[in-house]
Design a protein around this motif. Structure first.
Motif, PDB file in Angstrom:
ATOM      1  N   SER A  50       0.818  -1.212   0.000  1.00  0.00           N
ATOM      2  CA  SER A  50       0.000   0.000   0.000  1.00  0.00           C
ATOM      3  C   SER A  50       0.854   1.264   0.000  1.00  0.00           C
ATOM      4  O   SER A  50       2.031   1.246   0.374  1.00  0.00           O
ATOM      5  CB  SER A  50      -0.889   0.021   1.248  1.00  0.00           C
ATOM      6  N   ASP A  51       0.229   2.363  -0.374  1.00  0.00           N
ATOM      7  CA  ASP A  51       0.894   3.664  -0.302  1.00  0.00           C
ATOM      8  C   ASP A  51       1.294   3.975   1.135  1.00  0.00           C
ATOM      9  O   ASP A  51       2.365   4.538   1.384  1.00  0.00           O
ATOM     10  CB  ASP A  51      -0.021   4.770  -0.810  1.00  0.00           C
ATOM     11  N   ALA A  52       0.436   3.616   2.094  1.00  0.00           N
ATOM     12  CA  ALA A  52       0.713   3.921   3.500  1.00  0.00           C
ATOM     13  C   ALA A  52       1.981   3.224   3.982  1.00  0.00           C
ATOM     14  O   ALA A  52       2.805   3.833   4.684  1.00  0.00           O
ATOM     15  CB  ALA A  52      -0.481   3.520   4.368  1.00  0.00           C
ATOM     16  N   GLU A  53       2.170   1.967   3.591  1.00  0.00           N
ATOM     17  CA  GLU A  53       3.377   1.251   4.015  1.00  0.00           C
ATOM     18  C   GLU A  53       4.619   1.849   3.362  1.00  0.00           C
ATOM     19  O   GLU A  53       5.652   2.021   4.007  1.00  0.00           O
ATOM     20  CB  GLU A  53       3.272  -0.234   3.702  1.00  0.00           C
ATOM     21  N   VAL A  54       4.515   2.191   2.085  1.00  0.00           N
ATOM     22  CA  VAL A  54       5.658   2.798   1.402  1.00  0.00           C
ATOM     23  C   VAL A  54       5.950   4.175   1.998  1.00  0.00           C
ATOM     24  O   VAL A  54       7.117   4.544   2.181  1.00  0.00           O
ATOM     25  CB  VAL A  54       5.420   2.868  -0.122  1.00  0.00           C
ATOM     26  N   GLN A  55       4.921   4.926   2.340  1.00  0.00           N
ATOM     27  CA  GLN A  55       5.130   6.225   2.967  1.00  0.00           C
ATOM     28  C   GLN A  55       5.884   6.069   4.289  1.00  0.00           C
ATOM     29  O   GLN A  55       6.801   6.833   4.572  1.00  0.00           O
ATOM     30  CB  GLN A  55       3.801   6.948   3.196  1.00  0.00           C
ATOM     31  N   ALA A  56       5.503   5.090   5.089  1.00  0.00           N
ATOM     32  CA  ALA A  56       6.183   4.868   6.368  1.00  0.00           C
ATOM     33  C   ALA A  56       7.654   4.503   6.142  1.00  0.00           C
ATOM     34  O   ALA A  56       8.541   5.007   6.846  1.00  0.00           O
ATOM     35  CB  ALA A  56       5.471   3.768   7.154  1.00  0.00           C
ATOM     36  N   LEU A  57       7.924   3.653   5.177  1.00  0.00           N
ATOM     37  CA  LEU A  57       9.309   3.278   4.867  1.00  0.00           C
ATOM     38  C   LEU A  57      10.093   4.473   4.321  1.00  0.00           C
ATOM     39  O   LEU A  57      11.258   4.679   4.680  1.00  0.00           O
ATOM     40  CB  LEU A  57       9.334   2.133   3.847  1.00  0.00           C
ATOM     41  N   ASN A  58       9.459   5.252   3.464  1.00  0.00           N
ATOM     42  CA  ASN A  58      10.101   6.423   2.887  1.00  0.00           C
ATOM     43  C   ASN A  58      10.444   7.443   3.974  1.00  0.00           C
ATOM     44  O   ASN A  58      11.522   8.047   3.957  1.00  0.00           O
ATOM     45  CB  ASN A  58       9.189   7.042   1.827  1.00  0.00           C
ATOM     46  N   GLU A  60      10.909   6.745   7.227  1.00  0.00           N
ATOM     47  CA  GLU A  60      11.921   6.175   8.114  1.00  0.00           C
ATOM     48  C   GLU A  60      13.310   6.154   7.491  1.00  0.00           C
ATOM     49  O   GLU A  60      14.293   6.503   8.140  1.00  0.00           O
ATOM     50  CB  GLU A  60      11.521   4.748   8.503  1.00  0.00           C
ATOM     51  N   TRP A  61      13.406   5.746   6.234  1.00  0.00           N
ATOM     52  CA  TRP A  61      14.709   5.503   5.621  1.00  0.00           C
ATOM     53  C   TRP A  61      15.238   6.651   4.770  1.00  0.00           C
ATOM     54  O   TRP A  61      16.436   6.742   4.527  1.00  0.00           O
ATOM     55  CB  TRP A  61      14.672   4.217   4.793  1.00  0.00           C
ATOM     56  N   ARG A  62      14.341   7.515   4.274  1.00  0.00           N
ATOM     57  CA  ARG A  62      14.793   8.599   3.401  1.00  0.00           C
ATOM     58  C   ARG A  62      14.409   9.973   3.943  1.00  0.00           C
ATOM     59  O   ARG A  62      14.747  10.983   3.334  1.00  0.00           O
ATOM     60  CB  ARG A  62      14.202   8.418   1.997  1.00  0.00           C
ATOM     61  N   GLY A  63      13.680  10.004   5.072  1.00  0.00           N
ATOM     62  CA  GLY A  63      13.283  11.280   5.657  1.00  0.00           C
ATOM     63  C   GLY A  63      12.257  12.028   4.824  1.00  0.00           C
ATOM     64  O   GLY A  63      12.108  13.241   4.961  1.00  0.00           O
ATOM     65  N   LYS A  64      11.534  11.306   3.966  1.00  0.00           N
ATOM     66  CA  LYS A  64      10.512  11.918   3.111  1.00  0.00           C
ATOM     67  C   LYS A  64       9.162  11.316   3.480  1.00  0.00           C
ATOM     68  O   LYS A  64       8.885  10.169   3.150  1.00  0.00           O
ATOM     69  CB  LYS A  64      10.823  11.668   1.636  1.00  0.00           C
ATOM     70  N   ASP A  65       8.333  12.095   4.154  1.00  0.00           N
ATOM     71  CA  ASP A  65       7.060  11.596   4.673  1.00  0.00           C
ATOM     72  C   ASP A  65       5.962  11.676   3.611  1.00  0.00           C
ATOM     73  O   ASP A  65       5.004  12.449   3.731  1.00  0.00           O
ATOM     74  CB  ASP A  65       6.662  12.379   5.922  1.00  0.00           C
ATOM     75  N   LYS A  66       6.149  10.876   2.565  1.00  0.00           N
ATOM     76  CA  LYS A  66       5.154  10.792   1.490  1.00  0.00           C
ATOM     77  C   LYS A  66       5.358   9.465   0.778  1.00  0.00           C
ATOM     78  O   LYS A  66       6.453   8.900   0.789  1.00  0.00           O
ATOM     79  CB  LYS A  66       5.288  11.955   0.512  1.00  0.00           C
ATOM     80  N   PRO A  67       4.299   8.972   0.149  1.00  0.00           N
ATOM     81  CA  PRO A  67       4.482   7.734  -0.620  1.00  0.00           C
ATOM     82  C   PRO A  67       5.279   8.034  -1.890  1.00  0.00           C
ATOM     83  O   PRO A  67       5.312   9.167  -2.368  1.00  0.00           O
ATOM     84  CB  PRO A  67       3.058   7.291  -0.945  1.00  0.00           C
ATOM     85  N   THR A  68       5.930   7.030  -2.410  1.00  0.00           N
ATOM     86  CA  THR A  68       6.651   7.124  -3.672  1.00  0.00           C
ATOM     87  C   THR A  68       6.380   5.843  -4.446  1.00  0.00           C
ATOM     88  O   THR A  68       5.864   4.875  -3.873  1.00  0.00           O
ATOM     89  CB  THR A  68       8.157   7.361  -3.433  1.00  0.00           C
ATOM     90  N   ASN A  69       6.705   5.807  -5.703  1.00  0.00           N
ATOM     91  CA  ASN A  69       6.340   4.645  -6.509  1.00  0.00           C
ATOM     92  C   ASN A  69       7.114   3.390  -6.137  1.00  0.00           C
ATOM     93  O   ASN A  69       6.551   2.308  -6.030  1.00  0.00           O
ATOM     94  CB  ASN A  69       6.453   4.955  -8.007  1.00  0.00           C
TER      95      ASN A  69
END
Length: 162
Positions: A50-58, A60-69
């Protein structure tokens, strides 16, 4: 290479995402300069979520609080790929993938295949953000890999007529 795909329930069940992941990752590897380097037992994990899971990973790991592809998490440096038991993880966001495919007027499956190829190249050490030459090299490999899958050049500018 062993490809382990994990597909969440919100991805369209009519598509065999595991097969798409396997074919796309293999096409990327085959088109790369590491085709003869990566051992057959090396693993890659590809998660369709989901977008929500990718947003959380983004976040945590990239400091970007948004979903990405797509996100890639390499587990080996390019010089260590020959001995790497695990190449890394690739994570795709369903909503972003679907929205981008709709914007490009292409099938979600084609766009997801492109994202897997792109993510796989990142696992192999390719980086389009280091220089224009590196970006061009990565895009050329993506084009060739996708062509082997019967997918059109994702960077081709096409004119859309009403």
């Amino acid at each position: 290479m062993l490809v382990d795909a994990d597909v969440s329930d919100d991805w369209d069940s009519r598509t065999d995402w595991s097969d798409l992941a396997d074919r796309s990752a293999r096409a990327a590897l085959a088109g790369s300069r590491f085709a003869a380097t990566v051992p057959s037992h090396a693993e890659v994990s590809i998660k369709f979520t989901s977008d929500a899971e990718v947003q959380a990973l983004n976040a945590e790991w990239r400091g970007k609080d948004k979903p990405t592809n797509v996100l890639s998490f390499p587990m080996a440096e390019p010089e260590d790929l020959a001995a790497a038991p695990m190449l890394g993880d690739i994570v795709l966001a369903r909503g972003v993938c679907e929205a981008e495919a709709a914007d490009k007027r292409i099938a979600v499956e084609s766009h997801a295949a492109h994202l897997v190829v792109h993510g796989m190249l990142h696992l192999l050490g390719y980086d389009h953000e280091t220089s224009e030459a590196d970006a061009e090299e990565m895009e050329d490999i993506e084009r060739r890999a996708l062509a082997t899958l019967g997918i059109a050049d994702p960077y081709q500018q096409t004119e859309v007529h009403p």
